[in-house]
Write a protein that holds these residues in place. Structure first.
Motif: not given
Lengths: 144, 49
Positions: A83-106
């Protein structure tokens, strides 16, 4: 010792930042980044593009869990749960593949990166949980 | 031996008890700290990698 510290003697305790899987992953990351990548051709896809993504969960999750431990939000020293692994996997997938490129332009949004995080997470989960399972099974077999 | 009065609370002890965050509030403070740490770590990883 916290009140709800688990005292299962069969379960090996998790050493957080000193966990061997974590230390080897960090070492592999720096080897790839500093020694291997500069000498690889630009069209090389695995070590240039995805190898470091495989190491995200095994290298970084223990440091996150250590922070939770310091903050008193993780009251035991057991291996990371699925559960811990899965929760962080979802968070990082969202942060690095959606939030980073889309909103932080990185960074660049790439589904293969998220798949690499997942494969790395699966390998890390197997390494963190299976030795314990095998050990317990072996001890049970010796006992019988 | 003087009789111990266990029900009496000194003003200092009462002030300390009031100043202590309640367990529930304390949990949310730690949760907030974890959120800040997660954000900071993620930003470091994003910009350093």
């Amino acid at each position: 010792m916290p009140r709800d510290e688990r005292t299962d003697s069969n379960a090996p305790s998790f050493r957080y930042a000193l966990d061997p899987v974590c230390l080897v992953s960090i070492a592999l990351y720096f080897c790839n980044r500093l020694l291997l990548k500069p000498h690889l051709p630009h069209h090389e896809w695995f070590f240039r593009g995805h190898f470091n993504d495989l190491l995200l969960v095994p290298a970084v999750l223990p440091l996150f869990l250590l922070t939770y431990r310091w903050l008193g939000l993780r009251s035991h020293a057991q291996m990371p749960s699925a559960r811990e692994i899965l929760a962080h996997l979802v968070m990082w997938s969202f942060f690095f593949e959606v939030a980073g490129p889309r909103w932080l332009h990185h960074g660049t949004a790439d589904a293969w990166d998220a798949i690499a995080y997942g494969v790395g997470a699966l390998i890390a989960w197997a390494l963190w949980t299976k030795p314990n399972g095998w050990l317990v099974e072996k001890e049970a077999a010796n006992f019988n | 031996m003087p009789r111990m009065n266990h029900t009496h609370t000194s003003p200092q002890a009462r002030a300390i008890a009031i100043a202590q965050p309640q367990p529930f509030a304390w949990y949310f403070i730690r949760l907030f700290a974890a959120g800040m740490a997660i954000t900071a770590y993620n930003l470091v990883i994003l910009y350093a990698s």
